[in-house]
Write a protein that holds these residues in place. Structure first.
Motif, PDB file in Angstrom:
ATOM      1  N   PHE A  20      36.038  44.929  33.764  1.00 55.08           N
ATOM      2  CA  PHE A  20      37.123  43.665  34.215  1.00 55.08           C
ATOM      3  C   PHE A  20      36.676  43.354  34.679  1.00 55.08           C
ATOM      4  CE2 PHE A  20      38.382  48.374  33.248  1.00 55.08           C
ATOM      5  CZ  PHE A  20      39.394  47.856  31.868  1.00 55.08           C
ATOM      6  N   THR A  21      37.016  41.554  34.481  1.00 56.94           N
ATOM      7  CA  THR A  21      36.604  40.464  35.409  1.00 56.94           C
ATOM      8  C   THR A  21      38.577  39.544  35.479  1.00 56.94           C
ATOM      9  OG1 THR A  21      36.297  38.895  33.017  1.00 56.94           O
ATOM     10  CG2 THR A  21      34.820  40.150  34.486  1.00 56.94           C
ATOM     11  N   THR A  22      38.245  38.331  36.153  1.00 51.24           N
ATOM     12  CA  THR A  22      39.473  38.175  36.323  1.00 51.24           C
ATOM     13  C   THR A  22      38.788  36.090  36.838  1.00 51.24           C
ATOM     14  OG1 THR A  22      41.008  40.073  37.509  1.00 51.24           O
ATOM     15  CG2 THR A  22      41.034  37.676  38.063  1.00 51.24           C
ATOM     16  N   ASP A  23      39.549  35.620  35.693  1.00 51.34           N
ATOM     17  CA  ASP A  23      38.866  34.219  36.227  1.00 51.34           C
ATOM     18  C   ASP A  23      37.433  34.104  36.224  1.00 51.34           C
ATOM     19  OD1 ASP A  23      41.141  33.311  36.962  1.00 51.34           O
ATOM     20  OD2 ASP A  23      41.103  34.046  39.014  1.00 51.34           O
TER      21      ASP A  23
ATOM     22  N   ARG B 173      34.821  36.473  36.578  1.00 46.41           N
ATOM     23  CA  ARG B 173      34.227  37.037  37.978  1.00 46.41           C
ATOM     24  C   ARG B 173      34.987  38.566  37.862  1.00 46.41           C
ATOM     25  NH1 ARG B 173      35.770  33.734  43.236  1.00 46.41           N
ATOM     26  NH2 ARG B 173      33.954  34.379  43.448  1.00 46.41           N
TER      27      ARG B 173
ATOM     28  N   THR C  99      35.745  42.231  38.844  1.00 44.56           N
ATOM     29  CA  THR C  99      36.662  42.875  39.980  1.00 44.56           C
ATOM     30  C   THR C  99      36.592  43.999  40.698  1.00 44.56           C
ATOM     31  OG1 THR C  99      37.533  44.584  38.115  1.00 44.56           O
ATOM     32  CG2 THR C  99      39.376  42.122  38.049  1.00 44.56           C
TER      33      THR C  99
ATOM     34  N   LYS D  10      35.914  46.871  38.485  1.00 45.04           N
ATOM     35  CA  LYS D  10      36.666  48.004  37.896  1.00 45.04           C
ATOM     36  C   LYS D  10      35.446  48.327  36.627  1.00 45.04           C
ATOM     37  CE  LYS D  10      40.969  48.046  39.963  1.00 45.04           C
ATOM     38  NZ  LYS D  10      42.335  47.388  40.240  1.00 45.04           N
TER      39      LYS D  10
END
Length: 144
Positions: free
Chosen positions: A116-119, A121, A123, A125
């Motif tokens: 899983f990524t945010t922006d 990057r 996470t 997870k």
């Protein structure tokens, strides 16, 4: 002499490389066996009904479940060259032509970690999917 020859044949047979079963393997068995051999893969002939498809980058994904995140899902990653070969063979884009159809493919099931990524990057997870890469159109053996 016959006993010695028979013993030699049995001894040689015991040293032979085991044959991979060519029986069709369903999604759940493929997922279980790939997980058991991770990070290696499990070769075989896999059978599934295409319930959904989607693209990411230049690859087409054919899924055994409607939700590709479902742990019971087997994903077939169809690479661009194979897509073109299948389109020529099927007379339509593979995602459209195979939707709802039961197919058999020759390949190797491999457990793949999905982060899983945010922006952009990670996470920290993640979950696992099981993929079979289709690099050549002839890996699709049959369509029912």
């Amino acid at each position: 002499m016959k006993t010695l020859m028979l013993f030699g044949a049995v001894a040689l047979a015991g040293c032979a490389t085991p044959q991979v079963s060519r029986d069709a393997i369903g999604p759940m068995v493929a997922i279980e066996r790939a997980a058991g051999l991770a990070p290696g893969g499990y070769p075989g002939i896999f059978v599934m009904t295409v319930r959904a498809s989607g693209t990411q980058g230049s690859s087409l994904y054919l899924n055994s479940e409607r939700d590709y995140r479902d742990p019971r899902n087997l994903s077939l990653e169809v690479r661009p060259i194979a897509q073109a070969q299948l389109e020529a063979r099927l007379g339509a884009p593979a995602g459209t032509a195979l939707q709802g159809r039961t197919i058999r493919v020759d390949g190797e099931a491999r457990r793949v970690r999905i982060d899983f990524t945010t922006d952009g990057r990670p996470t920290g997870k993640y979950y696992y999917q099981t993929h079979v890469v289709i690099a050549r159109g002839e890996q699709l053996l049959s369509v029912d």
